[in-house]
Design a protein around this motif. Structure first.
Motif, PDB file in Angstrom:
ATOM      1  N   SER A 116      21.888  40.584 -13.880  1.00 54.86           N
ATOM      2  CA  SER A 116      23.212  40.904 -14.534  1.00 54.86           C
ATOM      3  C   SER A 116      22.985  40.316 -16.099  1.00 54.86           C
TER       4      SER A 116
ATOM      5  N   GLY B   8      28.634  39.473 -12.762  1.00 53.20           N
ATOM      6  CA  GLY B   8      28.081  38.337 -11.696  1.00 53.20           C
ATOM      7  C   GLY B   8      26.960  37.752 -12.638  1.00 53.20           C
TER       8      GLY B   8
ATOM      9  N   VAL C  42      24.255  35.569 -14.969  1.00 52.01           N
ATOM     10  CA  VAL C  42      23.099  35.031 -14.281  1.00 52.01           C
ATOM     11  C   VAL C  42      22.565  34.032 -15.333  1.00 52.01           C
TER      12      VAL C  42
ATOM     13  N   THR D 264      21.941  38.115  -9.702  1.00 54.30           N
ATOM     14  CA  THR D 264      23.322  37.732 -10.122  1.00 54.30           C
ATOM     15  C   THR D 264      23.394  36.018 -10.210  1.00 54.30           C
TER      16      THR D 264
ATOM     17  N   GLU E 215      29.074  33.955  -8.677  1.00 53.77           N
ATOM     18  CA  GLU E 215      30.409  34.254  -8.616  1.00 53.77           C
ATOM     19  C   GLU E 215      30.424  35.334  -9.834  1.00 53.77           C
ATOM     20  N   THR E 216      31.730  35.974  -9.709  1.00 53.85           N
ATOM     21  CA  THR E 216      31.851  36.945 -10.875  1.00 53.85           C
ATOM     22  C   THR E 216      32.940  36.602 -11.766  1.00 53.85           C
TER      23      THR E 216
ATOM     24  N   THR F 105      27.728  40.244  -6.533  1.00 50.41           N
ATOM     25  CA  THR F 105      26.954  39.369  -6.505  1.00 50.41           C
ATOM     26  C   THR F 105      25.782  39.534  -5.395  1.00 50.41           C
TER      27      THR F 105
ATOM     28  N   THR G  99      25.933  28.063 -11.448  1.00 47.54           N
ATOM     29  CA  THR G  99      27.063  28.633 -12.262  1.00 47.54           C
ATOM     30  C   THR G  99      27.163  28.541 -13.619  1.00 47.54           C
TER      31      THR G  99
END
Length: 279
Positions: free
Chosen positions: A132, A164, A166, A192, A195-196, A255, A269
């Motif tokens: 992503s 998502g 990355v 990813t 989380e989105t 994800t 994250t």
């Protein structure tokens, strides 16, 4: 994992290539770090390589048995030069190829999707990484990072669409696994974060972690295309703006567990990346 063989990393001074080369070298693998100026990379052997200069290809491939492929940046038809190179690589003794593509580009679609489609016919051992959008787009030299630093703003046609995002370090870790594990993935891998996030979320998180106010400006497709076309060829600008539009329509709202499944650790994250880079 095997420690034998030599990996040619194309684009070894770039965003994913530099990290892949560094992680390979740190793990004890022999690495040929390919870039236009044969820039030194710690722990690797620098070698000159230019997609548009076939005279550089043979020396770069010498003794390599696996290759990490980063397509030429901004080329709307990378298959035209990449497919002849892949045939040359196979003839030269390369048996495993890992291609960097994108989650937004499926197999067989224009640009890198054509190379993706051709890869299994060229190599028995292969993988296509389809990450992503990069978290580092907001902290490095990408246009988003520049506009954040200079204007306190993000400009997209993505609306409230979620992505998502990355961490590039995770992409590199998956690349190392795909290049060196005893068993090649022999598939495409969508990568990813855990989380989105919308671009509004990105702006809010940057503001919270850095204390620097950032705002997301939502542009129509046409305005975003024209903004990008001021710095990029129109065809490429149109493609990038179109990707934003696809995000707005939900194309990247997903994800995967690929990073954890292949590396054995959770994907990082965006907040953790910002905190790491602000230390």
């Amino acid at each position: 994992m095997t420690t034998t063989g030599t990996t040619l990393v194309i684009g070894a001074t770039g965003t994913t290539g530099s990290r892949t080369a560094a992680q390979l070298a740190a793990a004890g693998h022999r690495v040929k770090a390919a870039s236009r100026r044969a820039t030194p990379v710690p722990g690797a052997e620098p070698v000159a390589f230019d997609w548009y200069d076939p005279a550089t290809h043979a020396a770069a491939l010498d003794e390599a048995d696996r290759v990490y492929l980063i397509p030429p940046v901004g080329d709307a038809d990378p298959a035209a030069i990449m497919l002849p190179f892949l045939r040359q690589a196979r003839t030269a003794g390369v048996h495993r190829a890992v291609l960097l593509s994108s989650s937004a580009i499926p197999e067989g679609s224009p640009t890198v999707g054509i190379v993706h489609q051709a890869l299994p016919d060229q190599f028995q051992q292969w993988a296509v990484l389809r990450p992503s959008w990069f978290m580092q787009n907001f902290t490095g030299t990408h246009a988003h990072a520049v506009s954040i630093r200079e204007e306190g703003a993000l400009w997209t046609a993505a609306g409230g669409g979620r992505v998502g995002f990355v961490d590039v370090e995770d992409i590199a870790a998956v690349a190392v696994h795909a290049l060196t594990d005893a068993h090649a993935p022999n598939t495409d891998l969508v990568l990813t974060g855990p989380e989105t996030l919308s671009y509004d979320d990105i702006a809010t998180t940057i503001t919270q972690v850095t204390g620097r106010p950032v705002r997301h400006h939502r542009l129509p497709y046409e305005q975003m295309r024209d903004r990008l076309a001021a710095q990029l060829p129109l065809e490429f600008a149109s493609m990038l703006a179109g990707m934003d539009r696809a995000i707005a329509e939900g194309a990247e709202n997903r994800t995967t567990d690929t990073v954890q499944r292949l590396t054995g650790r959770p994907a990082g994250t965006f907040r953790a990346l910002l905190e790491r880079e602000s230390e």
